[in-house]
Write a protein that holds these residues in place. Structure first.
Motif, PDB file in Angstrom:
ATOM      1  N   ASP A  10       0.822  -1.214   0.000  1.00 31.49           N
ATOM      2  CA  ASP A  10       0.000   0.000   0.000  1.00 31.49           C
ATOM      3  C   ASP A  10       0.863   1.275   0.000  1.00 31.49           C
ATOM      4  OD1 ASP A  10      -2.645   1.111  -0.087  1.00 31.49           O
ATOM      5  OD2 ASP A  10      -2.377   1.767   1.982  1.00 31.49           O
ATOM      6  N   GLU A  11       2.064   1.200  -0.575  1.00 36.03           N
ATOM      7  CA  GLU A  11       2.950   2.369  -0.577  1.00 36.03           C
ATOM      8  C   GLU A  11       2.497   3.375  -1.628  1.00 36.03           C
ATOM      9  OE1 GLU A  11       7.705   3.567  -0.834  1.00 36.03           O
ATOM     10  OE2 GLU A  11       7.045   1.543  -1.387  1.00 36.03           O
ATOM     11  N   ASP A  12       2.444   4.636  -1.236  1.00 33.58           N
ATOM     12  CA  ASP A  12       2.096   5.748  -2.106  1.00 33.58           C
ATOM     13  C   ASP A  12       3.149   5.880  -3.208  1.00 33.58           C
ATOM     14  OD1 ASP A  12       1.729   8.364  -3.190  1.00 33.58           O
ATOM     15  OD2 ASP A  12       0.731   8.988  -1.357  1.00 33.58           O
ATOM     16  N   ILE A  13       2.706   6.130  -4.461  1.00 36.32           N
ATOM     17  CA  ILE A  13       3.635   6.261  -5.581  1.00 36.32           C
ATOM     18  C   ILE A  13       4.616   7.409  -5.370  1.00 36.32           C
ATOM     19  CG2 ILE A  13       2.042   7.731  -6.900  1.00 36.32           C
ATOM     20  CD1 ILE A  13       3.165   6.381  -9.447  1.00 36.32           C
ATOM     21  N   ARG A  14       4.199   8.450  -4.639  1.00 33.76           N
ATOM     22  CA  ARG A  14       5.101   9.571  -4.368  1.00 33.76           C
ATOM     23  C   ARG A  14       6.283   9.124  -3.511  1.00 33.76           C
ATOM     24  NH1 ARG A  14       0.421  13.520  -2.252  1.00 33.76           N
ATOM     25  NH2 ARG A  14      -0.234  11.496  -1.427  1.00 33.76           N
ATOM     26  N   SER A  15       6.047   8.160  -2.619  1.00 31.69           N
ATOM     27  CA  SER A  15       7.122   7.618  -1.792  1.00 31.69           C
ATOM     28  C   SER A  15       8.106   6.817  -2.647  1.00 31.69           C
ATOM     29  CB  SER A  15       6.532   6.731  -0.687  1.00 31.69           C
ATOM     30  OG  SER A  15       7.545   6.074   0.033  1.00 31.69           O
ATOM     31  N   ILE A  16       7.585   6.056  -3.608  1.00 34.71           N
ATOM     32  CA  ILE A  16       8.448   5.274  -4.502  1.00 34.71           C
ATOM     33  C   ILE A  16       9.326   6.202  -5.331  1.00 34.71           C
ATOM     34  CG2 ILE A  16       8.447   3.656  -6.452  1.00 34.71           C
ATOM     35  CD1 ILE A  16       5.754   2.597  -5.349  1.00 34.71           C
ATOM     36  N   VAL A  17       8.729   7.284  -5.854  1.00 32.79           N
ATOM     37  CA  VAL A  17       9.484   8.257  -6.659  1.00 32.79           C
ATOM     38  C   VAL A  17      10.570   8.917  -5.812  1.00 32.79           C
ATOM     39  CG1 VAL A  17       9.306  10.428  -7.947  1.00 32.79           C
ATOM     40  CG2 VAL A  17       7.560   8.664  -8.240  1.00 32.79           C
ATOM     41  N   PHE A  18      10.219   9.286  -4.561  1.00 34.19           N
ATOM     42  CA  PHE A  18      11.200   9.956  -3.699  1.00 34.19           C
ATOM     43  C   PHE A  18      12.345   9.006  -3.325  1.00 34.19           C
ATOM     44  CE2 PHE A  18      12.664  11.184   0.601  1.00 34.19           C
ATOM     45  CZ  PHE A  18      13.242  12.407   0.261  1.00 34.19           C
ATOM     46  N   ARG A  19      12.009   7.761  -3.042  1.00 37.61           N
ATOM     47  CA  ARG A  19      13.064   6.798  -2.694  1.00 37.61           C
ATOM     48  C   ARG A  19      13.976   6.526  -3.896  1.00 37.61           C
ATOM     49  NH1 ARG A  19      12.111   1.849  -1.234  1.00 37.61           N
ATOM     50  NH2 ARG A  19       9.921   1.589  -1.804  1.00 37.61           N
ATOM     51  N   TYR A  20      13.408   6.532  -5.094  1.00 41.34           N
ATOM     52  CA  TYR A  20      14.237   6.402  -6.300  1.00 41.34           C
ATOM     53  C   TYR A  20      15.209   7.580  -6.390  1.00 41.34           C
ATOM     54  CZ  TYR A  20      15.576   6.570 -11.216  1.00 41.34           C
ATOM     55  OH  TYR A  20      16.304   6.645 -12.374  1.00 41.34           O
ATOM     56  N   HIS A  21      14.720   8.783  -6.085  1.00 40.14           N
ATOM     57  CA  HIS A  21      15.568   9.978  -6.131  1.00 40.14           C
ATOM     58  C   HIS A  21      16.732   9.859  -5.135  1.00 40.14           C
ATOM     59  CE1 HIS A  21      16.951  14.079  -5.891  1.00 40.14           C
ATOM     60  NE2 HIS A  21      16.512  14.195  -4.641  1.00 40.14           N
ATOM     61  N   ILE A  22      16.450   9.361  -3.936  1.00 41.24           N
ATOM     62  CA  ILE A  22      17.486   9.222  -2.910  1.00 41.24           C
ATOM     63  C   ILE A  22      18.541   8.201  -3.345  1.00 41.24           C
ATOM     64  CG2 ILE A  22      17.943   8.502  -0.524  1.00 41.24           C
ATOM     65  CD1 ILE A  22      16.589  11.236  -0.749  1.00 41.24           C
ATOM     66  N   GLU A  23      18.068   7.056  -3.877  1.00 40.13           N
ATOM     67  CA  GLU A  23      18.997   5.991  -4.270  1.00 40.13           C
ATOM     68  C   GLU A  23      19.780   6.336  -5.535  1.00 40.13           C
ATOM     69  OE1 GLU A  23      17.019   2.244  -4.483  1.00 40.13           O
ATOM     70  OE2 GLU A  23      16.122   2.431  -2.475  1.00 40.13           O
ATOM     71  N   GLU A  62       0.264  -7.241 -17.291  1.00 42.34           N
ATOM     72  CA  GLU A  62      -0.074  -7.715 -15.948  1.00 42.34           C
ATOM     73  C   GLU A  62       0.727  -6.961 -14.880  1.00 42.34           C
ATOM     74  OE1 GLU A  62      -2.395  -9.809 -14.793  1.00 42.34           O
ATOM     75  OE2 GLU A  62      -3.147  -9.776 -16.855  1.00 42.34           O
ATOM     76  N   ASP A  63       2.005  -6.700 -15.160  1.00 40.22           N
ATOM     77  CA  ASP A  63       2.836  -5.957 -14.206  1.00 40.22           C
ATOM     78  C   ASP A  63       2.332  -4.528 -14.043  1.00 40.22           C
ATOM     79  OD1 ASP A  63       4.406  -8.174 -13.918  1.00 40.22           O
ATOM     80  OD2 ASP A  63       5.868  -7.555 -15.451  1.00 40.22           O
ATOM     81  N   ARG A  64       1.881  -3.938 -15.143  1.00 35.03           N
ATOM     82  CA  ARG A  64       1.340  -2.570 -15.070  1.00 35.03           C
ATOM     83  C   ARG A  64       0.088  -2.532 -14.201  1.00 35.03           C
ATOM     84  NH1 ARG A  64       1.795   0.119 -21.135  1.00 35.03           N
ATOM     85  NH2 ARG A  64       4.042  -0.224 -21.410  1.00 35.03           N
ATOM     86  N   LYS A  65      -0.798  -3.488 -14.439  1.00 37.31           N
ATOM     87  CA  LYS A  65      -2.046  -3.527 -13.659  1.00 37.31           C
ATOM     88  C   LYS A  65      -1.766  -3.720 -12.177  1.00 37.31           C
ATOM     89  CE  LYS A  65      -5.146  -5.178 -17.293  1.00 37.31           C
ATOM     90  NZ  LYS A  65      -6.030  -6.278 -17.750  1.00 37.31           N
ATOM     91  N   LYS A  66      -0.787  -4.594 -11.875  1.00 39.88           N
ATOM     92  CA  LYS A  66      -0.444  -4.854 -10.469  1.00 39.88           C
ATOM     93  C   LYS A  66       0.108  -3.597  -9.800  1.00 39.88           C
ATOM     94  CE  LYS A  66       2.229  -7.958  -7.511  1.00 39.88           C
ATOM     95  NZ  LYS A  66       3.213  -9.076  -7.459  1.00 39.88           N
ATOM     96  N   PHE A  67       0.964  -2.864 -10.519  1.00 45.12           N
ATOM     97  CA  PHE A  67       1.533  -1.636  -9.953  1.00 45.12           C
ATOM     98  C   PHE A  67       0.429  -0.588  -9.737  1.00 45.12           C
ATOM     99  CE2 PHE A  67       3.413   2.576 -10.184  1.00 45.12           C
ATOM    100  CZ  PHE A  67       4.484   2.463  -9.310  1.00 45.12           C
ATOM    101  N   MET A  68      -0.436  -0.416 -10.722  1.00 43.48           N
ATOM    102  CA  MET A  68      -1.525   0.559 -10.589  1.00 43.48           C
ATOM    103  C   MET A  68      -2.445   0.208  -9.422  1.00 43.48           C
ATOM    104  SD  MET A  68      -2.751   1.862 -14.352  1.00 43.48           S
ATOM    105  CE  MET A  68      -2.965   0.278 -15.130  1.00 43.48           C
ATOM    106  N   LYS A  69      -2.725  -1.083  -9.283  1.00 46.40           N
ATOM    107  CA  LYS A  69      -3.641  -1.521  -8.227  1.00 46.40           C
ATOM    108  C   LYS A  69      -3.040  -1.313  -6.833  1.00 46.40           C
ATOM    109  CE  LYS A  69      -6.085  -5.635  -6.551  1.00 46.40           C
ATOM    110  NZ  LYS A  69      -6.399  -7.058  -6.790  1.00 46.40           N
ATOM    111  N   CYS A  70      -1.738  -1.543  -6.702  1.00 42.93           N
ATOM    112  CA  CYS A  70      -1.123  -1.570  -5.372  1.00 42.93           C
ATOM    113  C   CYS A  70      -0.485  -0.253  -4.948  1.00 42.93           C
ATOM    114  CB  CYS A  70      -0.066  -2.677  -5.310  1.00 42.93           C
ATOM    115  SG  CYS A  70      -0.720  -4.329  -5.591  1.00 42.93           S
ATOM    116  N   HIS A  71      -0.164   0.653  -5.905  1.00 44.21           N
ATOM    117  CA  HIS A  71       0.624   1.820  -5.515  1.00 44.21           C
ATOM    118  C   HIS A  71       0.119   3.156  -6.052  1.00 44.21           C
ATOM    119  CE1 HIS A  71       3.510  -0.902  -3.793  1.00 44.21           C
ATOM    120  NE2 HIS A  71       3.588  -1.575  -4.932  1.00 44.21           N
TER     121      HIS A  71
END
Length: 612
Positions: A10-23, A62-71
């Protein structure tokens, strides 16, 4: 380019983007964002454009749908948007900006979730279901959600969400201890809303606006909120909901009775194009009519209209009929005008009556109806009693009809000596002939005024041919001899010329039908406002085509807005807020598409200024 970081539940997509920026180690967040989405935004968006992102990281459907559904937040909105527009939501989410109101502007955290996530995953992150507007409690830990530090007031996320907290402490290093967790009682309405969204996310891809609307129509019909003609009783539903939930509770969730009952709002309710504009309203409609969202989604609700007056047979209301109050009438003639009415005629006595149907009540129709025909049996019985010399009073008692009705029947049917109508016509004809012989009239209007309206109309109705021989000839109707096709062509050319002149002038006001016509000649203006204005079909169609809608107008005058900005030295940065509050308030009513267009123009303008 790095791969995406591991995603958490249930991670917010904004958190994923920010963590990508940090890494990634990029100095600028904008560079990280452009690597993921190929654009340089002004903030970490809750609804980014995902096409480039998916082509880069999720090539399988299928991977796209899973990402959209979960994040992403798309599953929160898709059930309220038509399936044919889902692709637009993914590629151009700003077109549905009004739906974003169900999410908070500032990211919220659960203090307990922050601590637990840090222990389990080594960092904390914002959860999607915590970001729903008006939801202030974590359903898992039953504690209040927080946006800022209890000690210093610093937000856990920066403005624009360019920086998020990854550890359970604020920017000033104040830890979020469990002793600071604010326990709270679970609100049943908040719980119900969150559980409803969870259910829709669980069935991601199965539910769209048309599916929800079909269910809503069935429920509304079952609850009596759809008329027999098919119209939804929207105002009554809103009023009943306010009475049921209370105005204070609905206001807490952004639902205002007066705003919902406004004409421009209420006419759009319960249409597939409108569902995403009022998501919380439709959730409360389901709560009011069904209560259980799972039952609402997966139960079959058949929509069928109740047959007015049922199938029959119906009762005869004639007291002198042998079948009085018995179900002997087998035919009902139903009519729908302002009300639904049914006409019932007894084949035994000929008695006919009309009743009005009340579609909002489950009670049977009223006992008394309007009498259409007393019937042949009634006329035979009254005629026989009159021929026996019985008085009207005694006949009235025996038949059960009022004396006035019997007296009228006697005068109209049985009084053969009546010749008043014929005599009065002859008298009127003599009077009219005498008037015409004494004075020489040239117009019919003067004759009518002198003779009297009622007498003139009566003679024209009864003796039109005789009257036409005495009356002067009618004046020729000049309108019949005008070539409106040629006049339409002339007006068309005049309107075209006026429109070209307006485009040259580039007026600051909106180009409307009236404005175009004001730039034509007086003659054209008057002809298009006269009685025969409907004859100018070609010109009217042209005016409809040339008239600007609100969005076209706002796009046309944008260069004027830029001039105003440049002519005011105190204005340093051009942005949307400055435009709607200082430069041109008309942009407040801009559609999401126009707003996106303007924002793109602003971005281009800022880039051009930087180059200079």
């Amino acid at each position: 380019m790095l791969n995406l970081p591991i995603q958490f539940p249930d991670e917010d997509i904004r958190s994923i983007v920010f963590r990508y920026h940090i890494e990634s180690g990029n100095e600028s967040f904008y560079k990280s964002h452009s690597e993921l989405f190929s654009i340089r935004p002004d903030k970490n968006k809750i609804f980014p454009k995902l096409h480039f992102f998916f082509d880069l990281h999720y090539k399988e459907e299928e991977d796209r749908k899973k990402f959209m559904k979960c994040h992403t937040y798309l599953p929160f909105l898709m059930p309220f948007i038509e399936r044919s527009k889902w692709e637009t939501l993914i590629s151009r989410p700003t077109a549905f900006r009004s739906a974003w109101r169900i999410f908070e502007d500032r990211i919220k955290y659960c203090p307990e979730c922050m601590t637990m996530d840090d222990l389990e995953y080594g960092m904390c992150y914002p959860h999607r279901e915590h970001q729903l507007r008006y939801i202030e409690i974590c359903m898992l830990h039953e504690c209040k959600l927080i946006r800022s530090c209890d000690l210093c007031g610093e937000y856990y996320s920066s403005r624009g969400d360019l920086s998020l907290t990854l550890v359970p402490r604020c920017p000033n290093e104040h830890l979020v201890y469990r002793s600071h967790v604010h326990t709270a009682e679970l609100n049943p309405f908040m719980t119900w809303i969150v559980e409803s969204f969870r259910l829709m996310i669980e069935h991601y891809g199965e539910i769209d606006a048309n599916y929800l609307l079909e269910k809503l129509i069935g429920v509304l019909s079952k609850s009596g909120y759809i008329e027999l003609q098919g119209a939804i009783l929207k105002s009554k539903l809103i009023e009943d909901m306010v009475a049921f939930f209370g105005e204070e509770l609905l206001n807490k969730y952004g639902l205002n009775e007066n705003q919902l009952l406004e004409r421009r709002t209420v006419v759009k309710l319960f249409t597939s194009e409108d569902l995403y504009h009022h998501i919380y309203f439709y959730l409360f409609v389901v709560k009011y009519l069904v209560g259980d969202f799972n039952k609402f989604l997966f139960s079959d609700y058949e929509y069928s209209s109740v047959l007015p007056f049922s199938k029959g047979p119906w009762l005869c209301k004639n007291k002198i009929c042998p079948s009085y109050n018995l179900p002997v009438i087998t035919e009902c003639i139903r009519k729908v005008n302002q009300y639904i009415t049914g006409q019932f005629t007894c084949c035994i006595c000929g008695y006919s009556y009309v009743q009005r149907y009340n579609s909002l009540s489950n009670s049977p129709p009223p006992k008394k109806g309007r009498v259409k025909d007393l019937g042949f049996l009634w006329r035979e019985r009254v005629a026989k009693l009159l021929s026996e010399g019985r008085s009207i009073h005694s006949i009235s008692k025996q038949i059960g009809s009022c004396q006035a009705t019997i007296k009228k029947f006697k005068l109209n049917i049985l009084d053969t000596s009546r010749g008043k109508a014929k005599k009065s016509t002859e008298v009127l004809k003599n009077e009219f002939t005498e008037l015409m012989s004494k004075r020489g009239f040239t117009t019919r209007s003067k004759i009518r005024k002198e003779f009297g309206d009622s007498k003139y109309i009566k003679l024209m109705r009864l003796e039109r041919e005789w009257m036409e021989n005495l009356l002067p000839q009618r004046k020729a109707n000049l309108y019949k001899y005008r070539d409106y096709h040629q006049l339409d062509i002339e007006a068309y050319e005049s309107v075209n010329k006026a429109y070209k002149q307006l485009l040259t002038e580039n007026p600051s006001q909106r180009i409307t039908r009236i404005l175009i016509l004001k730039h034509t000649t007086r003659l054209v203006f008057s002809r298009l406002h006269a009685k025969k204005k409907n004859c100018f079909i070609k010109t009217k169609n042209l005016l409809d085509e040339l008239s600007e809608n609100q969005d076209s107008y706002l796009k046309r005058i944008f260069p004027l807005v830029l001039k105003r900005f440049e002519n005011a030295p105190r204005n340093k940065t051009l942005n949307w807020s400055l435009i709607i509050h200082k430069l041109h308030s008309g942009y407040k009513n801009a559609s999401p598409e126009t707003k996106e267009w303007v924002l793109q123009k602003i971005e281009d303008y800022q880039c051009d200024r930087i180059k200079l």
